[in-house]
Each structure stands twice: as structure tokens, then as C-alpha cells.
Design a protein around this motif. Structure first.
Motif, PDB file in Angstrom:
ATOM      1  N   ILE A   1     -25.715   2.329  16.125  1.00 10.71           N
ATOM      2  CA  ILE A   1     -26.159   0.951  16.224  1.00 10.71           C
ATOM      3  C   ILE A   1     -25.272   0.069  15.344  1.00 10.71           C
ATOM      4  N   HIS A   2     -24.944   0.563  14.149  1.00 13.03           N
ATOM      5  CA  HIS A   2     -24.114  -0.201  13.217  1.00 13.03           C
ATOM      6  C   HIS A   2     -22.736  -0.484  13.824  1.00 13.03           C
ATOM      7  N   LEU A   3     -22.127   0.524  14.410  1.00 17.77           N
ATOM      8  CA  LEU A   3     -20.805   0.330  15.020  1.00 17.77           C
ATOM      9  C   LEU A   3     -20.870  -0.614  16.218  1.00 17.77           C
ATOM     10  N   GLU A   4     -21.938  -0.540  16.984  1.00 18.90           N
ATOM     11  CA  GLU A   4     -22.100  -1.451  18.114  1.00 18.90           C
ATOM     12  C   GLU A   4     -22.192  -2.902  17.630  1.00 18.90           C
ATOM     13  N   GLU A   5     -22.893  -3.117  16.531  1.00 18.79           N
ATOM     14  CA  GLU A   5     -23.021  -4.466  15.971  1.00 18.79           C
ATOM     15  C   GLU A   5     -21.667  -4.972  15.486  1.00 18.79           C
ATOM     16  N   ILE A   6     -20.915  -4.121  14.810  1.00 22.55           N
ATOM     17  CA  ILE A   6     -19.568  -4.514  14.386  1.00 22.55           C
ATOM     18  C   ILE A   6     -18.717  -4.820  15.609  1.00 22.55           C
ATOM     19  N   SER A   7     -18.791  -3.998  16.619  1.00 24.68           N
ATOM     20  CA  SER A   7     -18.009  -4.181  17.841  1.00 24.68           C
ATOM     21  C   SER A   7     -18.277  -5.538  18.486  1.00 24.68           C
ATOM     22  N   ARG A   8     -19.535  -5.961  18.495  1.00 28.80           N
ATOM     23  CA  ARG A   8     -19.889  -7.262  19.078  1.00 28.80           C
ATOM     24  C   ARG A   8     -19.307  -8.422  18.270  1.00 28.80           C
ATOM     25  N   SER A   9     -19.037  -8.188  16.979  1.00 30.40           N
ATOM     26  CA  SER A   9     -18.509  -9.237  16.109  1.00 30.40           C
ATOM     27  C   SER A   9     -16.986  -9.343  16.135  1.00 30.40           C
ATOM     28  N   VAL A  10     -16.329  -8.371  16.748  1.00 26.14           N
ATOM     29  CA  VAL A  10     -14.866  -8.382  16.818  1.00 26.14           C
ATOM     30  C   VAL A  10     -14.440  -9.389  17.886  1.00 26.14           C
ATOM     31  N   SER A  11     -13.500 -10.260  17.544  1.00 28.11           N
ATOM     32  CA  SER A  11     -13.022 -11.276  18.492  1.00 28.11           C
ATOM     33  C   SER A  11     -12.472 -10.622  19.756  1.00 28.11           C
ATOM     34  N   LYS A  12     -12.643 -11.296  20.868  1.00 27.37           N
ATOM     35  CA  LYS A  12     -12.135 -10.795  22.151  1.00 27.37           C
ATOM     36  C   LYS A  12     -10.627 -10.582  22.038  1.00 27.37           C
ATOM     37  N   GLY A  13     -10.180  -9.416  22.465  1.00 22.96           N
ATOM     38  CA  GLY A  13      -8.763  -9.081  22.422  1.00 22.96           C
ATOM     39  C   GLY A  13      -8.310  -8.513  21.084  1.00 22.96           C
ATOM     40  N   ALA A  14      -9.197  -8.511  20.078  1.00 25.11           N
ATOM     41  CA  ALA A  14      -8.856  -7.975  18.754  1.00 25.11           C
ATOM     42  C   ALA A  14      -9.350  -6.540  18.639  1.00 25.11           C
ATOM     43  N   HIS A  15      -8.924  -5.890  17.577  1.00 25.08           N
ATOM     44  CA  HIS A  15      -9.324  -4.507  17.314  1.00 25.08           C
ATOM     45  C   HIS A  15      -9.671  -4.383  15.835  1.00 25.08           C
ATOM     46  N   ALA A  16     -10.778  -3.750  15.519  1.00 26.64           N
ATOM     47  CA  ALA A  16     -11.212  -3.566  14.130  1.00 26.64           C
ATOM     48  C   ALA A  16     -10.835  -2.172  13.650  1.00 26.64           C
ATOM     49  N   VAL A  17     -10.399  -2.098  12.413  1.00 28.90           N
ATOM     50  CA  VAL A  17     -10.136  -0.815  11.763  1.00 28.90           C
ATOM     51  C   VAL A  17     -11.087  -0.727  10.577  1.00 28.90           C
ATOM     52  N   LEU A  18     -11.946   0.271  10.582  1.00 29.74           N
ATOM     53  CA  LEU A  18     -12.896   0.477   9.498  1.00 29.74           C
ATOM     54  C   LEU A  18     -12.347   1.566   8.582  1.00 29.74           C
ATOM     55  N   VAL A  19     -12.247   1.240   7.309  1.00 29.15           N
ATOM     56  CA  VAL A  19     -11.732   2.174   6.316  1.00 29.15           C
ATOM     57  C   VAL A  19     -12.909   2.944   5.720  1.00 29.15           C
ATOM     58  N   LEU A  20     -12.817   4.269   5.746  1.00 31.33           N
ATOM     59  CA  LEU A  20     -13.905   5.126   5.289  1.00 31.33           C
ATOM     60  C   LEU A  20     -13.456   5.990   4.125  1.00 31.33           C
ATOM     61  N   ASP A  21     -14.345   6.169   3.153  1.00 30.04           N
ATOM     62  CA  ASP A  21     -14.046   7.141   2.111  1.00 30.04           C
ATOM     63  C   ASP A  21     -14.512   8.513   2.602  1.00 30.04           C
ATOM     64  N   GLY A  22     -14.545   9.482   1.743  1.00 32.69           N
ATOM     65  CA  GLY A  22     -14.846  10.851   2.161  1.00 32.69           C
ATOM     66  C   GLY A  22     -16.319  11.195   2.218  1.00 32.69           C
ATOM     67  N   ALA A  23     -17.200  10.219   2.179  1.00 34.39           N
ATOM     68  CA  ALA A  23     -18.635  10.503   2.216  1.00 34.39           C
ATOM     69  C   ALA A  23     -18.998  11.264   3.484  1.00 34.39           C
ATOM     70  N   GLY A  24     -19.819  12.277   3.323  1.00 38.55           N
ATOM     71  CA  GLY A  24     -20.195  13.129   4.443  1.00 38.55           C
ATOM     72  C   GLY A  24     -20.907  12.407   5.573  1.00 38.55           C
ATOM     73  N   TRP A  25     -21.626  11.335   5.246  1.00 37.26           N
ATOM     74  CA  TRP A  25     -22.373  10.615   6.285  1.00 37.26           C
ATOM     75  C   TRP A  25     -21.482   9.717   7.136  1.00 37.26           C
ATOM     76  N   HIS A  26     -20.188   9.674   6.834  1.00 39.59           N
ATOM     77  CA  HIS A  26     -19.259   8.893   7.651  1.00 39.59           C
ATOM     78  C   HIS A  26     -18.751   9.660   8.867  1.00 39.59           C
ATOM     79  N   THR A  27     -19.142  10.897   8.989  1.00 39.91           N
ATOM     80  CA  THR A  27     -18.683  11.690  10.132  1.00 39.91           C
ATOM     81  C   THR A  27     -19.872  12.335  10.825  1.00 39.91           C
ATOM     82  N   SER A  28     -19.738  12.470  12.109  1.00 37.65           N
ATOM     83  CA  SER A  28     -20.754  13.148  12.901  1.00 37.65           C
ATOM     84  C   SER A  28     -20.129  13.501  14.246  1.00 37.65           C
ATOM     85  N   PRO A  29     -20.384  14.698  14.745  1.00 36.96           N
ATOM     86  CA  PRO A  29     -19.857  15.045  16.073  1.00 36.96           C
ATOM     87  C   PRO A  29     -20.500  14.216  17.182  1.00 36.96           C
TER      88      PRO A  29
END
Length: 106
Positions: free
Chosen positions: A1-29
Motif C-alpha cells: 500500500i505504501h509503495l502504491e501511494e508513493i507511485s501515485r505521487s510520482v509525476s507522470k513520465g517520472a521515475h522514483a528511486v527509493l533508497v533503502l538501508d539494510g533493515a530486514g523489513w525492506h525486503t519481501s518475496p
């Protein structure tokens, strides 16, 4: 849900890069990444690359230092107050997270 909300906020034609640290909750299959977002993982043990580390250090040194709390609720209240105080000063956040080596050269 969080990523979908960020995606809706990205300007049309733009691309967002999210920088992540090594926290385990930042990854999921099961993670479903919107097409207009990419994830960039920081190397392990590189706090100098993660500006949020400076935010935590600032909070610990300036708003949460030398304190003893009576209860868990008091700790949560103090942390919420510190976070709200910092969020009310965007220029402070910019100063804390700025990296001289990451400035755009004009």
C-alpha cells in the motif's frame, strides 16, 4: 500500500528511486513494485550514505538526550514530541541530511 501511494505521487513520465538501508523489513518475496519505482539498497555498514542516520543522531543528541522515563508510554510520548518538533522545521531536516558530495553542480 505504501509503495502504491508513493507511485501515485510520482509525476507522470517520472521515475522514483527509493533508497533503502539494510533493515530486514525492506525486503519481501511478496513485494509488488510499481513500474515507476525502483529500489536502491545501500551497502551494509555505510551510515555515511544514509541521511536518516543523521536525523536519528540529531534527535538523540538534541531532543532525547540525558533523559530517564518512567514508563513505556512516556518514552513513546517523548519520541513523538521530538519527531513533531523536528518535522516542524524542514530547514533543519535539510541541513541535517545534506551531503556536500551529493550536491548538483550547475
Amino acid at each position: 500500500i505504501h509503495l502504491e501511494e508513493i507511485s501515485r505521487s510520482v509525476s507522470k513520465g517520472a521515475h522514483a528511486v527509493l533508497v533503502l538501508d539494510g533493515a530486514g523489513w525492506h525486503t519481501s518475496p511478496r513485494l509488488r513494485l510499481p513500474a515507476n519505482i525502483s529500489l536502491l539498497s545501500l551497502p551494509r555498514y555505510a551510515p555515511e550514505l544514509n541521511p536518516v542516520e543523521n536525523v536519528w543522531e540529531f534527535l538523540r543528541q538534541n531532543l532525547l538526550s540525558h533523559c530517564v522515563w518512567d514508563s513505556y508510554d512516556a518514552i513513546v510520548d517523548a519520541c513523538c514530541h521530538a519527531w513533531s518538533a523536528l518535522m516542524s522545521t524542514p530547514e533543519q531536516i535539510a541541513s541535517i541530511t545534506r551531503r556536500s558530495w551529493a550536491q548538483v553542480k550547475v
